[in-house]
Write an enzyme that holds these catalytic residues in place. Structure first.
Site, PDB file in Angstrom:
ATOM      1  N   GLU A   5     -41.573  35.220  -6.532  1.00 57.75           N
ATOM      2  CA  GLU A   5     -40.408  34.349  -6.583  1.00 57.75           C
ATOM      3  C   GLU A   5     -39.171  35.172  -6.945  1.00 57.75           C
ATOM      4  O   GLU A   5     -39.232  35.923  -7.923  1.00 57.75           O
ATOM      5  CB  GLU A   5     -40.627  33.251  -7.625  1.00 57.75           C
ATOM      6  CG  GLU A   5     -39.576  32.162  -7.630  1.00 57.75           C
ATOM      7  CD  GLU A   5     -39.909  31.033  -8.586  1.00 57.75           C
ATOM      8  OE1 GLU A   5     -39.070  30.775  -9.493  1.00 57.75           O
ATOM      9  OE2 GLU A   5     -40.995  30.421  -8.460  1.00 57.75           O
ATOM     10  N   ARG A  58     -45.674  26.981 -12.435  1.00 56.98           N
ATOM     11  CA  ARG A  58     -45.242  28.348 -12.201  1.00 56.98           C
ATOM     12  C   ARG A  58     -46.001  28.875 -10.991  1.00 56.98           C
ATOM     13  O   ARG A  58     -47.160  28.534 -10.779  1.00 56.98           O
ATOM     14  CB  ARG A  58     -45.500  29.245 -13.410  1.00 56.98           C
ATOM     15  CG  ARG A  58     -44.594  28.977 -14.606  1.00 56.98           C
ATOM     16  CD  ARG A  58     -43.158  29.392 -14.325  1.00 56.98           C
ATOM     17  NE  ARG A  58     -42.298  29.302 -15.500  1.00 56.98           N
ATOM     18  CZ  ARG A  58     -41.562  28.245 -15.806  1.00 56.98           C
ATOM     19  NH1 ARG A  58     -41.587  27.165 -15.031  1.00 56.98           N
ATOM     20  NH2 ARG A  58     -40.784  28.257 -16.886  1.00 56.98           N
ATOM     21  N   HIS A 108     -37.357  26.417  -6.844  1.00 58.70           N
ATOM     22  CA  HIS A 108     -37.503  26.318  -8.306  1.00 58.70           C
ATOM     23  C   HIS A 108     -36.340  25.515  -8.897  1.00 58.70           C
ATOM     24  O   HIS A 108     -35.571  26.006  -9.728  1.00 58.70           O
ATOM     25  CB  HIS A 108     -37.583  27.698  -8.943  1.00 58.70           C
ATOM     26  CG  HIS A 108     -38.218  27.668 -10.311  1.00 58.70           C
ATOM     27  ND1 HIS A 108     -38.872  28.752 -10.852  1.00 58.70           N
ATOM     28  CD2 HIS A 108     -38.316  26.676 -11.242  1.00 58.70           C
ATOM     29  CE1 HIS A 108     -39.320  28.440 -12.069  1.00 58.70           C
ATOM     30  NE2 HIS A 108     -38.988  27.178 -12.317  1.00 58.70           N
TER      31      HIS A 108
END
Length: 318
Positions: free
Chosen positions: A257, A229, A276
């Site tokens: 993000e 993450r 991602h």
């Protein structure tokens, strides 16, 4: 009593066979609910639709017994656990993403080591510029977060003749492959690491784990790969290191993000970014279907569910 319902992000017919004792509804985040949420006992969270949408039905589900995510990380769901009906459990995706995420970790590592981004930039200009690049062979690789994904990463590293795999998790233990060091040992381990692959869950303990002190301990030229993450890494500290060229990075996740336009990471030297995509590959759907069929069979016959990470009224599993 009304028949217990299961909300699925996939059409139920595509998951068949499913237990006959349950009634199934398809909901993948649309504005309108497919039925009265008060009848739902097993809620499968829509995949990659954001935390606000994932949490939206929960307050209307007083009979809920199970919240099943299709993600390995559940930080977006944990704030709601204490508001679930007593005894309800939160399950993560277990090993669902091990294959796809480990595959991307290896791809990012190889691409960064052999400067594939440089070759891609040179191709439209027809520039032929051979150079010597670092191999993955003979490198010392440190994996931060040696769970299912971390172990799968090691599976894929070994055929590439790495010199050493250094395993780190929240607590030390011994595996068939060798020792797993505790996270408190990182200061002694980082100076040896030429490649660091971050695969740890995002928790209060890991948020900002890869900070300025962590990065400063890495040797010059080391590569940081993050498939965990974004918030596990202190972005400001990472930018400071990569802008000087001392360290390199390959990132599937960032903080913030999505990474906004104009952010310095976009143009920093030696940085490779993917948006991602560790989980969403063609490996996802068949594994997700197998997971859901297995969990629903267990639920229907009263067997313990797998991958329980939290329960209403209890602390999240570590």
């Amino acid at each position: 009593m009304t028949e217990p319902e299961v909300w699925l992000p996939f059409p139920p017919a595509e998951l068949a066979p499913l237990p006959d004792s349950l009634h199934y509804r398809h909901w993948d985040g649309e504005e309108d609910f497919p039925a009265d949420p008060a009848r739902c006992v097993f809620y499968v969270v829509p995949y990659m639709k954001g935390p606000a949408l994932a949490l939206r039905p929960l307050e209307h589900m007083p009979r809920l017994r199970v919240v099943q995510t299709l993600t390995a990380g559940v930080e977006h769901m944990l704030p709601a656990v204490d508001r679930l009906p007593s005894g309800a459990v939160l399950c993560n995706a277990g090993e669902l993403h091990n294959t796809s995420t480990a595959e991307l970790a290896l791809a990012l590592t190889l691409a960064a080591q052999r400067d594939i981004p440089g070759a891609v930039r040179a191709q439209p200009e027809a520039r032929w510029e051979p150079s010597v690049q670092p191999s993955l062979a003979d490198r010392r690789v440190l994996i931060v977060g040696y769970g299912g994904i971390g172990s799968a990463v090691e599976d894929r590293l070994l055929p590439f003749d790495v010199a050493e795999v250094i395993r780190v998790a929240s607590r030390p233990r011994t595996t068939e492959r060798g020792p797993v060091h505790g996270v408190d040992e990182l200061p002694a381990l980082l100076p040896r690491a030429e490649v660091v692959i971050v695969a740890t869950p995002l928790t209060d303990a890991t948020r900002g784990l890869v900070d300025a002190e962590f990065l400063a301990l890495l040797p010059d030229g080391a590569l940081l790969v993050n498939v965990a993450r974004g918030a596990v890494v202190d972005t400001k500290a990472l930018v400071a290191e990569v802008e000087t060229g001392r360290l390199r990075a390959a990132l599937d996740v960032t903080d913030p993000e999505p990474l906004p336009e104009g952010h310095p990471l976009w143009r920093a030297p030696g940085v490779l970014i993917t948006p991602h995509v560790g989980g969403p590959s063609t490996a996802f759907r068949p594994r997700a279907e197998r997971l859901l069929r297995a969990q629903l069979r267990r639920f229907a016959v009263g067997e313990p569910l797998r991958h329980i990470v939290a329960s209403a009224g209890m602390s999240p599993a570590s």
